[in-house]
Scaffold this active site. Structure first.
Site, short mmCIF file in Angstrom:
data_model
loop_
_atom_site.label_atom_id
_atom_site.label_comp_id
_atom_site.label_asym_id
_atom_site.label_seq_id
_atom_site.Cartn_x
_atom_site.Cartn_y
_atom_site.Cartn_z
N ASN A 45 28.69 37.91 49.33
CA ASN A 45 28.65 39.26 48.76
C ASN A 45 27.95 40.24 49.70
O ASN A 45 27.57 41.33 49.29
CB ASN A 45 27.92 39.25 47.42
CG ASN A 45 28.57 38.31 46.42
OD1 ASN A 45 29.79 38.35 46.24
ND2 ASN A 45 27.78 37.47 45.78
N HIS A 131 28.35 39.31 33.37
CA HIS A 131 27.64 38.30 34.16
C HIS A 131 26.66 37.50 33.30
O HIS A 131 26.10 38.01 32.33
CB HIS A 131 26.88 39.04 35.26
CG HIS A 131 26.26 38.16 36.30
ND1 HIS A 131 24.94 37.80 36.27
CD2 HIS A 131 26.78 37.59 37.41
CE1 HIS A 131 24.66 37.05 37.33
NE2 HIS A 131 25.77 36.90 38.04
N GLU A 178 29.73 45.97 33.20
CA GLU A 178 29.57 46.06 34.65
C GLU A 178 30.48 47.18 35.13
O GLU A 178 31.44 47.52 34.45
CB GLU A 178 29.99 44.73 35.31
CG GLU A 178 29.09 43.59 34.87
CD GLU A 178 29.48 42.23 35.45
OE1 GLU A 178 30.18 42.17 36.48
OE2 GLU A 178 29.08 41.23 34.85
N SER A 182 32.41 40.87 38.47
CA SER A 182 32.09 40.00 39.60
C SER A 182 33.16 38.94 39.90
O SER A 182 33.29 38.52 41.03
CB SER A 182 30.74 39.33 39.38
OG SER A 182 30.74 38.58 38.19
N ASP A 207 25.87 47.56 34.87
CA ASP A 207 25.44 46.75 36.01
C ASP A 207 26.37 47.07 37.19
O ASP A 207 27.56 46.75 37.16
CB ASP A 207 25.50 45.27 35.63
CG ASP A 207 24.94 44.35 36.71
OD1 ASP A 207 24.76 44.81 37.86
OD2 ASP A 207 24.70 43.17 36.40
N HIS A 210 28.24 44.99 42.04
CA HIS A 210 29.30 44.90 43.06
C HIS A 210 29.87 46.26 43.45
O HIS A 210 30.90 46.32 44.11
CB HIS A 210 30.42 43.98 42.56
CG HIS A 210 29.96 42.58 42.39
ND1 HIS A 210 29.84 41.69 43.44
CD2 HIS A 210 29.51 41.91 41.29
CE1 HIS A 210 29.37 40.54 42.99
NE2 HIS A 210 29.16 40.65 41.69
N LYS A 241 23.42 42.23 47.35
CA LYS A 241 24.82 42.19 47.76
C LYS A 241 25.05 43.15 48.91
O LYS A 241 24.75 42.80 50.04
CB LYS A 241 25.70 42.39 46.54
CG LYS A 241 25.64 41.08 45.74
CD LYS A 241 26.03 41.10 44.32
CE LYS A 241 25.76 39.70 43.73
NZ LYS A 241 25.74 39.66 42.29
C1 LIG Z 1 24.92 38.86 41.39
C2 LIG Z 1 24.85 39.55 40.08
C3 LIG Z 1 23.64 39.67 39.41
C4 LIG Z 1 22.40 38.97 39.88
O1 LIG Z 1 21.82 39.61 40.97
P1 LIG Z 1 20.89 38.77 41.95
O2 LIG Z 1 20.16 39.82 42.71
O3 LIG Z 1 21.78 37.95 42.78
O4 LIG Z 1 19.98 37.96 41.08
C5 LIG Z 1 23.61 40.40 38.24
N1 LIG Z 1 24.73 40.98 37.75
C6 LIG Z 1 25.92 40.85 38.37
C7 LIG Z 1 27.12 41.50 37.79
C8 LIG Z 1 26.02 40.13 39.54
O5 LIG Z 1 27.20 39.97 40.14
#
Ligand SMILES: *Cc1c(COP(=O)(O)O)cnc(C)c1O
Length: 386
Positions: A45, A131, A178, A182, A207, A210, A241
């Site tokens: 990522n 997620h 989100e 993801s 969230d 991505h 990411k």
């Molecule tokens: C990767 C991810 C997380 C977690 O983030 P990290 O910093 O890797 O702990 C949370 N929400 C989504 C949608 C993700 O893809």
């Protein structure tokens, strides 16, 4: 008592056993693995190729000299340093919110924020494809949980209607989604979701894991691209990411940040992230929002379009259906020196095992084109959500 070997055996026979792959090189578009040698890496990522960039490595080294290696305590004890507060000011300014709070990971952000906002008499409404960290956060909150089918606005509306009849005078309704999903790489209809949550007086957490760094003006995310930043109560994301580092953030009102400082268990009972890391993240944010970031985003989107003309994000799922087909496709690609993981249950629903290709600005264009040729043989079924 159950024997763990039996449980592993069950996973094995269902084609669901996972194991770790040891890398001998740094993260990057080509990695060296212990079991398969050099692989063209389409599984990370690290969308902008920053994880092993000379820029971030140099900044990180300098910040360690300046701030030391560790933080010594949790933020509330004596672990809050200049670098943490400067990063939070930087993030609030960047995302145009009143305030921001940072965490050691995106996962810790989700599981820290949701239970701090919602409790027993509240209602959390999540998109089905949210997620694991968001689902766990909702469960830990003790609130009543409702799930709507992926991006299904009609069902979200009926949940909101039900929730607003149900919830008490002081109760909260929190919608969680989100911006870029993801495992599917598609986008949420944020404008319509904002309209619905406003109509029913609910709060909204988005969230941007991505999207942050790669979508929207200066990489501010999908909310910014849609001009919705001011209407989203909690803009959450990760530095792990596109920023190539690690850590999580939430941008919200000053009052909610102060409440999180008092209530968020993953914030309170965990040692503060290394101050050198916080200071490096600040530099990474400045790098990514500026002309360097614009150039990386341009390269990234060109690479994405070489794989799929109309892709909405840097995540390209190729639906295979069964675990066996997904594993066989992944193994075939591995033999061609492409690392493209097979994603299986429970990360995705049963029967929707898939290849998940992720693209980086750092990929060599020739490798992207070669992968496209390999993938053409698999691209028979489109991913759809009944
Ligand atoms: C990767 C991810 C997380 C977690 O983030 P990290 O910093 O890797 O702990 C949370 N929400 C989504 C949608 C993700 O893809």
């Amino acid at each position: 008592m159950r024997d763990p070997e039996d449980e592993l055996q069950e996973l094995d026979s269902a084609g669901l056993r996972r194991s770790l792959r040891r890398l001998r090189s740094a993260q990057g578009p080509v990695i060296n693995t212990e079991d398969s040698g050099d692989l063209r890496n389409f599984s990370s990522n690290d969308y902008l190729g920053l994880a092993d960039s000379p820029f971030l490595k140099q900044v990180f080294a300098e910040k360690v000299q300046k701030y030391g290696a560790g933080s010594g305590a949790s933020r509330l004890v004596c672990g809050t340093m200049d670098a943490h507060l400067a990063l939070e000011e930087e993030m609030a300014a960047f995302k145009r919110s009143e305030a921001a709070l940072t965490f050691s990971a995106g996962f810790a952000t989700a599981t820290g924020v949701i239970p701090a906002i919602c409790q027993k008499d509240d209602i959390v409404i999540l998109d089905k494809l949210c997620h694991a960290s968001l689902i766990d956060g909702a469960r830990m909150s003790g609130a009543t949980i409702r799930v709507f089918p992926h991006n299904d606005l009609g069902k979200l509306e009926s949940h909101l209607q039900w929730a607003s009849d149900q919830v008490g005078q002081d109760g909260r309704i929190l919608v969680v989604t989100e911006s870029v999903f993801s495992m599917d790489g598609d986008r949420a209809p944020l404008r319509e979701i904002v309209e619905l949550k406003s109509r029913f007086g609910a709060l909204l957490l988005v969230d941007e894991a991505h999207a942050f760094g790669i979508i929207g003006p200066n990489g501010r995310g999908l909310a910014a691209e849609e001009g919705l930043e001011g209407q989203i109560d909690f803009q959450m994301g990760t530095f792990s990411k596109a920023l190539g580092l690690s850590g999580g953030y939430v941008c919200t009102s000053r009052a909610f940040v102060d409440l999180l400082v008092n209530r968020s268990r993953s914030f309170i009972y965990s040692t503060a992230p290394a101050p050198a890391l916080a200071a490096t993240i600040s530099e990474a944010v400045r790098h990514v929002r500026g002309t360097d970031g614009d150039a990386l985003r341009k390269q990234l989107w060109e690479n994405i379009r070489f794989l799929r003309e109309d892709a909405p994000s840097a995540i390209l799922p190729i639906l295979m259906g069964s675990n066996e087909d997904a594993m066989a496709a992944s193994t075939h690609l591995l033999e061609q020196r492409f690392l493209v993981p097979a994603i299986r249950y429970p990360t995705v629903p049963r029967g929707t095992a898939r290849l998940r290709v992720t693209v980086s600005a750092a990929h060599d264009r020739r490798d992207v084109i070669a992968l496209r040729q390999e993938l053409d043989q698999f691209q028979k079924t489109a991913l759809s959500h009944p």
